[in-house]
Design a protein around this motif. Structure first.
Motif, mmCIF file in Angstrom:
data_model
loop_
_atom_site.group_PDB
_atom_site.id
_atom_site.type_symbol
_atom_site.label_atom_id
_atom_site.label_comp_id
_atom_site.label_asym_id
_atom_site.label_seq_id
_atom_site.Cartn_x
_atom_site.Cartn_y
_atom_site.Cartn_z
ATOM 1 N N LEU A 134 0.828 -1.203 0.000
ATOM 2 C CA LEU A 134 0.000 0.000 0.000
ATOM 3 C C LEU A 134 0.868 1.260 0.000
ATOM 4 O O LEU A 134 0.546 2.246 -0.670
ATOM 5 N N PHE A 135 1.964 1.235 0.748
ATOM 6 C CA PHE A 135 2.886 2.383 0.769
ATOM 7 C C PHE A 135 3.524 2.562 -0.610
ATOM 8 O O PHE A 135 3.617 3.683 -1.124
ATOM 9 N N ALA A 136 3.966 1.449 -1.207
ATOM 10 C CA ALA A 136 4.586 1.526 -2.535
ATOM 11 C C ALA A 136 3.599 2.031 -3.581
ATOM 12 O O ALA A 136 3.983 2.721 -4.539
ATOM 13 N N ASN A 137 2.316 1.697 -3.423
ATOM 14 C CA ASN A 137 1.277 2.213 -4.317
ATOM 15 C C ASN A 137 1.273 3.732 -4.324
ATOM 16 O O ASN A 137 1.291 4.373 -5.377
ATOM 17 N N ILE A 138 1.217 4.322 -3.131
ATOM 18 C CA ILE A 138 1.161 5.772 -3.028
ATOM 19 C C ILE A 138 2.461 6.392 -3.525
ATOM 20 O O ILE A 138 2.458 7.388 -4.267
ATOM 21 N N ALA A 139 3.594 5.814 -3.130
ATOM 22 C CA ALA A 139 4.892 6.346 -3.554
ATOM 23 C C ALA A 139 5.023 6.315 -5.075
ATOM 24 O O ALA A 139 5.499 7.283 -5.690
ATOM 25 N N HIS A 140 4.578 5.229 -5.688
ATOM 26 C CA HIS A 140 4.659 5.125 -7.148
ATOM 27 C C HIS A 140 3.794 6.183 -7.815
ATOM 28 O O HIS A 140 4.190 6.787 -8.823
ATOM 29 N N GLY A 141 2.610 6.436 -7.259
ATOM 30 C CA GLY A 141 1.744 7.455 -7.826
ATOM 31 C C GLY A 141 2.379 8.832 -7.788
ATOM 32 O O GLY A 141 2.308 9.598 -8.765
ATOM 33 N N LEU A 142 3.031 9.167 -6.677
ATOM 34 C CA LEU A 142 3.675 10.474 -6.546
ATOM 35 C C LEU A 142 4.890 10.590 -7.454
ATOM 36 O O LEU A 142 5.036 11.568 -8.205
ATOM 37 N N ILE A 143 5.773 9.597 -7.392
ATOM 38 C CA ILE A 143 7.065 9.695 -8.087
ATOM 39 C C ILE A 143 6.905 9.518 -9.594
ATOM 40 O O ILE A 143 7.449 10.298 -10.386
ATOM 41 N N THR A 144 6.154 8.508 -10.005
ATOM 42 C CA THR A 144 6.003 8.276 -11.443
ATOM 43 C C THR A 144 5.133 9.349 -12.078
ATOM 44 O O THR A 144 5.352 9.723 -13.239
ATOM 45 N N GLY A 145 4.155 9.866 -11.323
ATOM 46 C CA GLY A 145 3.405 11.014 -11.825
ATOM 47 C C GLY A 145 4.330 12.190 -12.110
ATOM 48 O O GLY A 145 4.231 12.846 -13.154
ATOM 49 N N LEU A 146 5.251 12.455 -11.184
ATOM 50 C CA LEU A 146 6.231 13.534 -11.388
ATOM 51 C C LEU A 146 7.134 13.240 -12.577
ATOM 52 O O LEU A 146 7.421 14.141 -13.392
ATOM 53 N N LEU A 147 7.581 11.995 -12.719
ATOM 54 C CA LEU A 147 8.449 11.633 -13.845
ATOM 55 C C LEU A 147 7.763 11.870 -15.186
ATOM 56 O O LEU A 147 8.375 12.400 -16.125
ATOM 57 N N PHE A 148 6.488 11.495 -15.291
ATOM 58 C CA PHE A 148 5.788 11.708 -16.562
ATOM 59 C C PHE A 148 5.562 13.193 -16.831
ATOM 60 O O PHE A 148 5.619 13.640 -17.987
ATOM 61 N N PHE A 149 5.309 13.980 -15.789
ATOM 62 C CA PHE A 149 5.231 15.430 -15.978
ATOM 63 C C PHE A 149 6.548 15.968 -16.535
ATOM 64 O O PHE A 149 6.570 16.775 -17.467
ATOM 65 N N LEU A 150 7.666 15.526 -15.945
ATOM 66 C CA LEU A 150 8.971 16.027 -16.347
ATOM 67 C C LEU A 150 9.326 15.613 -17.772
ATOM 68 O O LEU A 150 9.844 16.419 -18.559
ATOM 69 N N VAL A 151 9.055 14.364 -18.106
ATOM 70 C CA VAL A 151 9.350 13.900 -19.464
ATOM 71 C C VAL A 151 8.479 14.640 -20.479
ATOM 72 O O VAL A 151 8.939 14.985 -21.575
ATOM 73 N N GLY A 152 7.221 14.909 -20.111
ATOM 74 C CA GLY A 152 6.360 15.693 -20.993
ATOM 75 C C GLY A 152 6.924 17.086 -21.224
ATOM 76 O O GLY A 152 6.894 17.605 -22.353
ATOM 77 N N ALA A 153 7.460 17.695 -20.160
ATOM 78 C CA ALA A 153 8.058 19.026 -20.301
ATOM 79 C C ALA A 153 9.309 18.976 -21.174
ATOM 80 O O ALA A 153 9.545 19.885 -21.996
ATOM 81 N N ILE A 154 10.119 17.940 -21.023
ATOM 82 C CA ILE A 154 11.320 17.795 -21.864
ATOM 83 C C ILE A 154 10.926 17.616 -23.328
ATOM 84 O O ILE A 154 11.517 18.220 -24.230
ATOM 85 N N LYS A 155 9.886 16.829 -23.562
ATOM 86 C CA LYS A 155 9.428 16.604 -24.940
ATOM 87 C C LYS A 155 8.906 17.898 -25.552
ATOM 88 O O LYS A 155 9.132 18.176 -26.735
ATOM 89 N N ASP A 156 8.207 18.717 -24.761
ATOM 90 C CA ASP A 156 7.715 19.992 -25.266
ATOM 91 C C ASP A 156 8.865 20.910 -25.663
ATOM 92 O O ASP A 156 8.774 21.647 -26.651
ATOM 93 N N ARG A 157 9.954 20.860 -24.915
ATOM 94 C CA ARG A 157 11.074 21.765 -25.171
ATOM 95 C C ARG A 157 11.951 21.282 -26.320
ATOM 96 O O ARG A 157 12.406 22.077 -27.140
ATOM 97 N N TYR A 158 12.222 19.987 -26.369
ATOM 98 C CA TYR A 158 13.129 19.448 -27.377
ATOM 99 C C TYR A 158 12.406 18.904 -28.613
ATOM 100 O O TYR A 158 13.042 18.620 -29.627
ATOM 101 N N GLY A 159 11.090 18.725 -28.499
ATOM 102 C CA GLY A 159 10.336 18.162 -29.610
ATOM 103 C C GLY A 159 10.433 16.660 -29.708
ATOM 104 O O GLY A 159 9.944 16.065 -30.674
ATOM 105 N N THR A 160 11.060 16.005 -28.728
ATOM 106 C CA THR A 160 11.194 14.553 -28.739
ATOM 107 C C THR A 160 11.440 14.053 -27.323
ATOM 108 O O THR A 160 11.948 14.792 -26.472
ATOM 109 N N ALA A 161 11.055 12.816 -27.083
ATOM 110 C CA ALA A 161 11.389 12.149 -25.816
ATOM 111 C C ALA A 161 12.353 11.000 -26.063
ATOM 112 O O ALA A 161 12.589 10.191 -25.175
#
Length: 534
Positions: free
Chosen positions: A362-389
């Motif tokens: 249950l703890f890993a569930n919540i941690a994964h939601g927070l951390i992987t959610g942040l990772l996908f936000f960051l990768v989306g921002a990188i893709k917007d800036r560079y035009g590619t992931a």
């Protein structure tokens, strides 16, 4: 409190209908599109505020007790009831869902993905939120199934209409896999309800399988487990996930990883463990074996994707042929494969059938939601800036050099990476550690030598996870400075800072003060495993 929980579940549904209506003239602002996006931010913000009030009003001295309950007869002939409630297991997931949906709505207000009308986009986001919240709040097996299925259609359209390259194929693959799994799951839920004489999850958990024969429990666990395993996703039923994440828009990936994957593991804890414990004990070693296979598989796939390619990339799947014309090391695809590994730890914790392991899951569930959610936000921002992931394109000959070109963005990516690899002091550490501790001493009746083997394999997976995440940080964040004449990229913007800061803060808070979450889940888990007697 009963009304508050019902509002949290139904509110987004009402907001979705309102989003499709014409905006009043005074609320249109600069354009109707801006008005509907603002509507999405307001509705999800109100739901988040309501979820926080629910959490503050929750009786933390009795987290094992179902609170804010609503119990109304719906279909008397089948004894199906509109039964809602929350305890220490579901409350963190309700708050996580409300938080991530609000952050996605806020992000979309400033960075709306290209596609059809924002009206449909906002309505689908709100419909998705309502279905997810209902999944974590309902206490009736048939209502659980309806809520479980309610999220499929909005996620399908978010991928198919607002996604990137290959979105239609990815959307079809997503919905076909999950629908086929759900059909099997429905048969298992009906079997339990008919044989036990009730679909009420609280009554079934209290009975703790005493009203079901051993053979019925085995069949039910197999059928329900298949449906839940597809959504989790468990190896080898995971193949829809990388395609869905790669094609989905940024907010779609955040919600898919941060919220939807939790529905499957929540079903294992809420339904399978307490309702059919004998059947679960039969399948627990197999579930653990698939879990650790997923941990190693996901890590090896990520290592293959993270390494530089020459003529062509290493295959994203160990069972796919090398394809020189296919995508290279797409960062979104890589993080999707990392989710297979991380959710493997969640399944391993559940398979131990111990309070330690289940609390870790249950703890890993919540941690994964927070951390992987942040990772996908960051990768989306990188893709917007560079035009590619694509990792090879980003790294190039000298590296993307985010530390030098966009230091805040590079620092956040490094933070999310070390949180994901389980650095002590951050949220990713505790869940995986407790899952491994649970495997060290599994429940009575389970083979300890087998689970010690699973623990050792899982420990190897943590090393592989650290390897590929550090490779990503080195290739994307480090590198030689770019020529002075080269166009600069923007660092973290104000709206990005607003959307990402809560995830960073909660990742640190959960890592430094895990008792906040474990104090909620542990009494509820103890009661669940004891059949409602604790």
């Amino acid at each position: 409190m009963q009304v508050l929980l019902a509002f949290i579940v139904v509110g987004p549904l009402i907001g979705a209908v309102a989003a499709l209506l014409p905006a009043p003239p005074g609320l249109k602002g600069k354009s109707p599109d801006q008005a509907v996006l603002r509507h999405g931010v307001v509705v999800t913000g109100v739901i988040l505020a309501a979820a926080i009030v629910l959490a503050l009003g929750f009786d933390h001295d009795q987290p094992a007790k179902m609170q804010a309950t609503t119990d109304i007869s719906w279909i008397p002939a089948l004894d199906v009831r509109i039964h809602l409630g929350t305890d220490g297991i579901s409350l963190p997931l309700l708050v996580l869902t409300a938080l991530l949906t609000f952050l996605c709505a806020l992000y979309s207000y400033f960075k709306m993905p290209s596609g059809p009308s924002p009206k449909a986009f906002v309505a689908l986001i709100l419909l998705l939120e309502s279905g997810t919240l209902a999944t974590f709040a309902v206490l009736d097996l048939l209502l659980f199934f309806l809520a479980f299925e309610m999220v499929l259609i909005p996620m399908y359209f978010l991928i198919a209409r607002w996604g990137g390259e290959g979105r239609r194929q990815a959307a079809w693959k997503f919905i076909l896999f999950t629908l086929l799994g759900s059909v099997v799951m429905l048969l298992g839920l009906l079997l339990v309800g008919v044989k036990a004489g009730t679909f009420d999850m609280v009554a079934l958990a209290t009975d703790n399988g005493r009203g079901l024969s051993a053979s019925v429990q085995v069949i039910a666990v197999l059928a329900i487990g298949i449906g839940l395993a597809v959504k989790t996703p468990m190896w080898p039923l995971h193949s829809w996930l990388p395609d869905a994440h790669t094609a989905a828009p940024t907010v779609g990936s955040v919600l898919l990883a941060g919220v939807l994957l939790k529905m499957g593991t929540y079903g294992f804890v809420r339904i399978v463990l307490p309702i059919a414990p004998d059947g679960m004990q039969v399948f627990a070693p197999y579930l653990a074996a698939f879990a650790v296979a997923g941990i190693i598989y996901g890590s090896l796939a990520c290592l293959a994707l993270s390494r530089p390619s020459s003529a062509h990339r290493p295959s994203a799947s160990l069972f796919e042929p090398l394809d020189p014309t296919g995508p290279k090391g797409d960062l979104k695809r890589l993080i999707a494969y990392s989710s297979v590994g991380h959710m493997g730890f969640v399944l391993l914790g559940i398979a131990t059938m111990t309070p330690t392991g289940v609390n870790g899951a249950l703890f890993a569930n919540i941690a994964h939601g927070l951390i992987t959610g942040l990772l996908f936000f960051l990768v989306g921002a990188i893709k917007d800036r560079y035009g590619t992931a694509d990792l090879d394109t980003l790294a190039g000959a000298t590296g993307a050099a985010l530390y030098g070109r966009a230091p805040r963005l590079g620092g956040l990516l490094a933070f999310a990476a070390v949180a994901s690899l389980g650095l002590p002091g951050l949220a990713g550490f505790w869940g995986e550690m407790l899952a491994l501790f649970g495997a060290f001493d599994p429940a009575d009746g389970l083979s300890r030598p087998a689970f010690l083997t699973f623990m050792a394999i899982g420990g190897l997976g943590t090393l592989l996870t650290a390897a590929y995440l550090l490779i990503i940080v080195r290739r994307v964040c480090m590198g030689a400075a770019r020529p002075a004449g080269e166009a600069q990229i923007a660092d973290v913007q104000g709206y990005e800072f607003a959307a990402w800061t809560p995830l960073v803060v909660l990742t640190v808070l959960a890592g430094l003060w895990p008792a906040v979450l474990l104090g909620l889940t542990d009494p509820a888990v103890q009661k669940l495993l004891a059949g409602g007697k604790a």
